[in-house]
Design a protein around this motif. Sequence first.
Motif, PDB file in Angstrom:
ATOM      1  N   UNK A 117       0.985  -1.113   0.140  1.00 51.02           N
ATOM      2  CA  UNK A 117      -0.104  -0.008  -0.149  1.00 51.02           C
ATOM      3  C   UNK A 117       0.896   1.132   0.037  1.00 51.02           C
ATOM      4  N   UNK A 118       2.045   1.140   0.846  1.00 54.35           N
ATOM      5  CA  UNK A 118       2.996   2.479   0.789  1.00 54.35           C
ATOM      6  C   UNK A 118       3.431   2.562  -0.695  1.00 54.35           C
ATOM      7  N   UNK A 119       3.837   1.459  -1.216  1.00 51.89           N
ATOM      8  CA  UNK A 119       4.467   1.565  -2.555  1.00 51.89           C
ATOM      9  C   UNK A 119       3.517   1.896  -3.622  1.00 51.89           C
ATOM     10  N   UNK A 120       2.155   1.633  -3.318  1.00 54.58           N
ATOM     11  CA  UNK A 120       1.106   2.086  -4.470  1.00 54.58           C
ATOM     12  C   UNK A 120       0.854   3.569  -4.374  1.00 54.58           C
ATOM     13  N   UNK A 121       1.172   4.317  -3.154  1.00 55.06           N
ATOM     14  CA  UNK A 121       1.006   5.571  -3.155  1.00 55.06           C
ATOM     15  C   UNK A 121      -0.377   5.888  -1.985  1.00 55.06           C
ATOM     16  N   UNK A 137      -4.292  -4.964  -4.301  1.00 52.61           N
ATOM     17  CA  UNK A 137      -3.105  -5.241  -3.483  1.00 52.61           C
ATOM     18  C   UNK A 137      -3.061  -6.802  -3.122  1.00 52.61           C
ATOM     19  N   UNK A 138      -4.431  -7.364  -2.766  1.00 48.25           N
ATOM     20  CA  UNK A 138      -4.555  -8.646  -2.462  1.00 48.25           C
ATOM     21  C   UNK A 138      -4.151  -9.556  -3.579  1.00 48.25           C
ATOM     22  N   UNK A 139      -4.756  -9.474  -4.583  1.00 45.30           N
ATOM     23  CA  UNK A 139      -4.309  -9.955  -5.936  1.00 45.30           C
ATOM     24  C   UNK A 139      -2.971 -10.213  -6.269  1.00 45.30           C
ATOM     25  N   UNK A 140      -2.066  -8.941  -6.037  1.00 45.42           N
ATOM     26  CA  UNK A 140      -0.694  -8.830  -6.214  1.00 45.42           C
ATOM     27  C   UNK A 140      -0.041  -9.867  -5.434  1.00 45.42           C
ATOM     28  N   UNK A 141      -0.551 -10.197  -4.312  1.00 44.52           N
ATOM     29  CA  UNK A 141       0.016 -11.068  -3.234  1.00 44.52           C
ATOM     30  C   UNK A 141      -0.407 -12.597  -3.373  1.00 44.52           C
ATOM     31  N   UNK A 142      -1.280 -12.658  -4.214  1.00 49.76           N
ATOM     32  CA  UNK A 142      -1.748 -14.100  -4.726  1.00 49.76           C
ATOM     33  C   UNK A 142      -3.015 -14.529  -3.775  1.00 49.76           C
ATOM     34  N   UNK A 143      -3.623 -13.703  -3.039  1.00 49.18           N
ATOM     35  CA  UNK A 143      -4.863 -13.848  -2.249  1.00 49.18           C
ATOM     36  C   UNK A 143      -6.159 -13.858  -3.185  1.00 49.18           C
ATOM     37  N   UNK A 144      -7.023 -14.696  -2.898  1.00 50.23           N
ATOM     38  CA  UNK A 144      -8.325 -14.739  -3.242  1.00 50.23           C
ATOM     39  C   UNK A 144      -9.124 -13.700  -2.621  1.00 50.23           C
ATOM     40  N   UNK A 145     -10.384 -13.255  -2.885  1.00 45.26           N
ATOM     41  CA  UNK A 145     -11.265 -12.091  -2.466  1.00 45.26           C
ATOM     42  C   UNK A 145     -11.433 -12.300  -1.138  1.00 45.26           C
ATOM     43  N   UNK A 146     -11.706 -13.520  -0.537  1.00 43.53           N
ATOM     44  CA  UNK A 146     -12.235 -13.852   0.720  1.00 43.53           C
ATOM     45  C   UNK A 146     -11.046 -13.769   1.623  1.00 43.53           C
ATOM     46  N   UNK A 147      -9.917 -13.891   1.215  1.00 44.92           N
ATOM     47  CA  UNK A 147      -8.590 -13.872   2.013  1.00 44.92           C
ATOM     48  C   UNK A 147      -8.072 -12.317   2.047  1.00 44.92           C
ATOM     49  N   UNK A 186       4.834   9.133  -2.881  1.00 47.29           N
ATOM     50  CA  UNK A 186       5.231   7.545  -3.633  1.00 47.29           C
ATOM     51  C   UNK A 186       5.214   7.941  -5.352  1.00 47.29           C
ATOM     52  N   UNK A 187       4.552   9.041  -5.806  1.00 49.45           N
ATOM     53  CA  UNK A 187       4.718   9.102  -7.042  1.00 49.45           C
ATOM     54  C   UNK A 187       6.101   9.572  -7.528  1.00 49.45           C
ATOM     55  N   UNK A 188       6.641  10.359  -6.732  1.00 53.64           N
ATOM     56  CA  UNK A 188       7.892  10.798  -7.165  1.00 53.64           C
ATOM     57  C   UNK A 188       9.040   9.729  -6.908  1.00 53.64           C
ATOM     58  N   UNK A 216      20.474  -4.882  -9.845  1.00 53.90           N
ATOM     59  CA  UNK A 216      19.994  -3.856  -9.419  1.00 53.90           C
ATOM     60  C   UNK A 216      18.718  -3.176 -10.243  1.00 53.90           C
ATOM     61  N   UNK A 217      18.580  -3.708 -11.550  1.00 54.15           N
ATOM     62  CA  UNK A 217      17.288  -3.455 -12.233  1.00 54.15           C
ATOM     63  C   UNK A 217      16.349  -4.276 -11.847  1.00 54.15           C
ATOM     64  N   UNK A 218      16.720  -5.472 -11.655  1.00 53.84           N
ATOM     65  CA  UNK A 218      15.290  -6.499 -10.881  1.00 53.84           C
ATOM     66  C   UNK A 218      14.976  -5.982  -9.617  1.00 53.84           C
ATOM     67  N   UNK A 219      15.833  -5.341  -8.704  1.00 56.52           N
ATOM     68  CA  UNK A 219      15.468  -4.889  -7.353  1.00 56.52           C
ATOM     69  C   UNK A 219      14.547  -3.679  -7.594  1.00 56.52           C
ATOM     70  N   UNK A 220      15.009  -2.621  -8.343  1.00 54.78           N
ATOM     71  CA  UNK A 220      14.332  -1.490  -8.620  1.00 54.78           C
ATOM     72  C   UNK A 220      13.065  -1.843  -9.298  1.00 54.78           C
ATOM     73  N   UNK A 221      12.722  -2.694 -10.101  1.00 51.79           N
ATOM     74  CA  UNK A 221      11.638  -3.223 -10.755  1.00 51.79           C
ATOM     75  C   UNK A 221      10.382  -3.651  -9.743  1.00 51.79           C
ATOM     76  N   UNK A 222      11.092  -4.364  -8.602  1.00 50.83           N
ATOM     77  CA  UNK A 222      10.311  -5.032  -7.963  1.00 50.83           C
ATOM     78  C   UNK A 222       9.686  -4.158  -6.712  1.00 50.83           C
ATOM     79  N   UNK A 223      10.496  -3.073  -6.632  1.00 48.42           N
ATOM     80  CA  UNK A 223       9.961  -2.220  -5.671  1.00 48.42           C
ATOM     81  C   UNK A 223       8.908  -1.224  -6.184  1.00 48.42           C
TER      82      UNK A 223
END
Length: 152
Positions: free
Chosen positions: A13-17, A25-35, A118-120, A143-150
């Motif tokens: 959530x912090x990364x999203x803004x 957010x839940x979907x990005x974590x691999x969670x279903x709607x109930x979880x 966050x946008x900056x 380093x590129x992979x780490x930056x992309x994941x963040x």
Amino acid sequence: MEQDKQREFLERLIQAGEQASMWELGQAMGLDRGATEALATSLLAQEALQMVSLSGKVCLTEAGRQMCGPGGGSNDLARLLADLEGAGGLGLSGPARQDFLADLATLKAQLGRSQPLAPVIKACLAALESALAKSPAPEAAGLLQRASSLRG
């Protein structure tokens, strides 16, 4: 385990803004709607989140930032910044090197704010990813992979 999921949700959530969809957010974590709903409800009960809209938009509260620990989710970003600074110019020259160093300075300034924007941060990470993709240095790929994941 539950605490780890809560922390990951809050850091995403912090990364999203300022606001984000709890469903995304839940979907990005691999969670279903109930979880996702159970996790968000638990965080709402702990006053770590605030519901912004009935469609599932939430925002982080100060209590939520504290749950993320010192830096509120910026620890990985601070480590990346330190590694990028330690890597020097990564074989970049001319305007590409100048832009790379300016983007690093901007990112460092954001981490010095009481509430980083966050946008900056996302824009800086995107610019750094572009520079890293052009770098001939062997460590640039990691380093590129780490930056992309963040950046998310």
